[in-house]
Design a protein around this motif. Structure first.
Motif, PDB file in Angstrom:
ATOM      1  N   ASP A 271      46.914  37.642  59.379  1.00  0.00           N
ATOM      2  CA  ASP A 271      46.530  36.521  58.521  1.00  0.00           C
ATOM      3  C   ASP A 271      47.456  35.330  58.754  1.00  0.00           C
ATOM      4  OD1 ASP A 271      44.729  35.919  56.004  1.00  0.00           O
ATOM      5  OD2 ASP A 271      46.724  35.136  55.539  1.00  0.00           O
ATOM      6  N   TRP A 272      48.731  35.605  58.912  1.00  0.00           N
ATOM      7  CA  TRP A 272      49.733  34.557  59.143  1.00  0.00           C
ATOM      8  C   TRP A 272      49.490  33.840  60.463  1.00  0.00           C
ATOM      9  CZ3 TRP A 272      54.415  35.235  62.393  1.00  0.00           C
ATOM     10  CH2 TRP A 272      55.327  34.184  62.258  1.00  0.00           C
ATOM     11  N   HIS A 275      46.667  31.563  59.966  1.00  0.00           N
ATOM     12  CA  HIS A 275      47.078  30.431  59.129  1.00  0.00           C
ATOM     13  C   HIS A 275      47.868  29.399  59.933  1.00  0.00           C
ATOM     14  CE1 HIS A 275      48.407  28.259  55.567  1.00  0.00           C
ATOM     15  NE2 HIS A 275      49.660  28.390  55.965  1.00  0.00           N
ATOM     16  N   LYS A 276      48.633  29.839  60.905  1.00  0.00           N
ATOM     17  CA  LYS A 276      49.462  28.927  61.693  1.00  0.00           C
ATOM     18  C   LYS A 276      48.628  27.977  62.570  1.00  0.00           C
ATOM     19  CE  LYS A 276      52.521  31.632  63.702  1.00  0.00           C
ATOM     20  NZ  LYS A 276      53.733  31.881  64.525  1.00  0.00           N
ATOM     21  N   ASN A 279      48.733  25.348  60.042  1.00  0.00           N
ATOM     22  CA  ASN A 279      50.086  25.092  59.549  1.00  0.00           C
ATOM     23  C   ASN A 279      51.095  25.738  60.503  1.00  0.00           C
ATOM     24  OD1 ASN A 279      52.365  24.554  58.064  1.00  0.00           O
ATOM     25  ND2 ASN A 279      51.888  25.963  56.393  1.00  0.00           N
ATOM     26  N   SER A 350      54.814  30.664  53.683  1.00  0.00           N
ATOM     27  CA  SER A 350      53.408  30.718  53.278  1.00  0.00           C
ATOM     28  C   SER A 350      52.954  32.136  52.955  1.00  0.00           C
ATOM     29  CB  SER A 350      52.515  30.146  54.383  1.00  0.00           C
ATOM     30  OG  SER A 350      52.610  30.939  55.555  1.00  0.00           O
ATOM     31  N   HIS A 351      53.644  33.143  53.499  1.00  0.00           N
ATOM     32  CA  HIS A 351      53.238  34.538  53.337  1.00  0.00           C
ATOM     33  C   HIS A 351      54.401  35.382  52.816  1.00  0.00           C
ATOM     34  CE1 HIS A 351      49.865  33.158  55.697  1.00  0.00           C
ATOM     35  NE2 HIS A 351      49.303  34.344  55.687  1.00  0.00           N
ATOM     36  N   LYS A 382      43.734  22.995  51.001  1.00  0.00           N
ATOM     37  CA  LYS A 382      43.801  23.943  52.114  1.00  0.00           C
ATOM     38  C   LYS A 382      45.023  24.864  51.996  1.00  0.00           C
ATOM     39  CE  LYS A 382      40.291  22.198  54.497  1.00  0.00           C
ATOM     40  NZ  LYS A 382      39.055  22.963  54.758  1.00  0.00           N
ATOM     41  N   GLN A 383      45.778  24.721  50.920  1.00  0.00           N
ATOM     42  CA  GLN A 383      47.054  25.430  50.816  1.00  0.00           C
ATOM     43  C   GLN A 383      47.007  26.551  49.777  1.00  0.00           C
ATOM     44  OE1 GLN A 383      50.685  22.929  50.955  1.00  0.00           O
ATOM     45  NE2 GLN A 383      49.289  21.186  50.931  1.00  0.00           N
ATOM     46  N   HIS A 386      50.158  33.214  50.282  1.00  0.00           N
ATOM     47  CA  HIS A 386      49.459  34.460  50.617  1.00  0.00           C
ATOM     48  C   HIS A 386      50.366  35.645  50.327  1.00  0.00           C
ATOM     49  CE1 HIS A 386      46.207  32.255  52.773  1.00  0.00           C
ATOM     50  NE2 HIS A 386      47.191  31.389  52.971  1.00  0.00           N
TER      51      HIS A 386
END
Length: 396
Positions: A271-272, A275-276, A279, A350-351, A382-383, A386
């Motif tokens: 997932d990370w 996401h990158k 971001n 973020s995670h 969009k943020q 997680h």
């Protein structure tokens, strides 16, 4: 993007204006959602120094890392523009002349507990001090920290009490806090105005409404678990749905001590990585139950060639170095035990992967707040923070 003061910061500015106008206000309690920006409140209070109402400010923190954050907050250009101050403080650990011709200093509760010469108390008594007790819920009634704080609080001209969680893991009362009986039981008294005291409350709902923090997305994962009781009998559950309440704690510990931990890390990594794409600077925090599990997580990450480091629950030089590496971008994933539950400020996280058996509400709330900082370079909608965790009723 222009950053405007948040509601609780405006309330603090209004209280400072009252003091300047002659109001007899000495104590301000600010109960602010973690990540909501309470670290700006001491800066606003500090504007009483150039206005001639105080001589210096002392900011007491629960950790050494937060002492340095307090120092850097006074240098923050955005805050300087927003609140119109030019103040500076320095980190001090029971030093004589702690301000060194600056406007104040930051210290820690631990330092006060071993300040046998009472250097901090004598300093507070020597001037008109603004005393900031950050995350003051750490000071339990009749504790060592409360005993060290009491004379210092009495000697200060102004008192600013800050907390993101107005309860203790033990359930015991917080020192220097009034309590009242409510339908929910005995609770801290958060009456906005009482005598020479003011209270500011900024809830999670308030912070989300003002887009001061970002919302969270949870990914809960089921697991099978098996363990042996003290009498030699074995317990085995294929799913959390089958676990009785009396076995929940043992189920959690058993699950996070097996390959479930690696599977959860791998799920979060996928997932990370996705996401990158939107971001690129996003980072990950993995919180484990103990040092041996943290080492196992690091080994798992390094076998997959991820840049990572470990920071234990102690404020060792190695742990502080690892935290700085994450901030600089030298690593992308930080693995630790307990030192991230409060105050650790790294907006790029973020995670968060929760591989811990701790289920204390205030501890978890503080930990989750490590992933709620707003990234000003991305659209707000969009943020998300997680969160990856075992699907047990206590975490739910």
């Amino acid at each position: 993007m222009k950053i405007r003061p948040r509601r609780h910061q405006l309330e603090m500015m209004s209280i400072v204006d009252e003091i300047r106008a002659g109001a007899d206000i000495r104590k301000i309690l600010a109960y602010v959602e973690p990540g909501g920006g309470k670290s700006a409140l001491p800066l606003i209070m500090g504007t009483l120094i150039p206005a001639g109402f105080a001589d210096a400010i002392c900011w007491i923190c629960p950790r050494k890392t937060l002492q340095y954050q307090a120092e850097s907050n006074f240098q923050d250009r955005t805050f300087r523009r927003m609140f119109g101050h030019k103040l500076s403080i320095r980190v001090s650990t029971n030093d004589e002349n702690p301000t060194r011709d600056l406007d104040g200093f930051s210290t820690s509760y631990q330092s006060l507990g071993v300040d046998n010469k009472q250097t901090v108390l004598r300093e507070i008594q020597s001037k008109r001090y603004i005393l900031v007790a950050d995350e003051f819920h750490h000071a339990e009634i009749e504790s060592l920290w409360a005993g060290a704080l009491e004379p210092i609080i009495k000697a200060a001209k102004y008192l600013l009490l800050l907390s993101g969680t107005m309860e203790r893991n033990s359930g015991n009362k917080i020192a220097f806090t009034d309590y009242i009986k409510t339908e929910a039981g005995i609770q801290p008294d958060l009456e906005p105005s009482r005598g020479d005291s003011r209270t500011i409350v900024y809830s999670r709902s308030d912070a989300l409404a003002e887009k001061a923090i970002i919302p969270l997305k949870f990914t809960f994962t089921d697991a099978s678990a098996e363990w042996e009781e003290a009498d030699g009998k074995r317990r085995k559950y294929a799913s959390v749905a089958n676990v009785p309440e009396k076995d929940t704690g043992k189920y959690i510990w058993s699950a996070i001590s097996t390959e479930f931990a690696e599977q959860t890390i791998d799920q979060a990594l996928l997932d990370w990585e996705d996401h990158k794409k939107i971001n690129p600077t996003a980072k990950m925090l993995i919180v484990t139950a103990n040092i041996s599990r943290a080492k196992a997580a690091i080994k798992h990450l390094k076998n997959r060639f991820y840049s990572s480091a470990i920071a234990t629950s102690e404020e060792t030089k190695a742990a502080l170095t690892a935290m700085k590496q994450l901030k600089r971008g030298d690593i992308e994933i930080l693995v630790g035990v307990a030192m991230f539950s409060e105050g650790y400020d790294e907006p790029s996280i973020s995670h968060i992967v929760l591989l811990t058996n701790v289920r204390s509400v205030p501890w978890i709330i503080q930990l989750l707040a490590r992933s709620v900082r707003v990234n000003r370079s991305l659209p707000y909608n969009k943020q998300y923070g997680h969160i990856f965790s075992l699907d047990d009723p206590h975490m739910r």
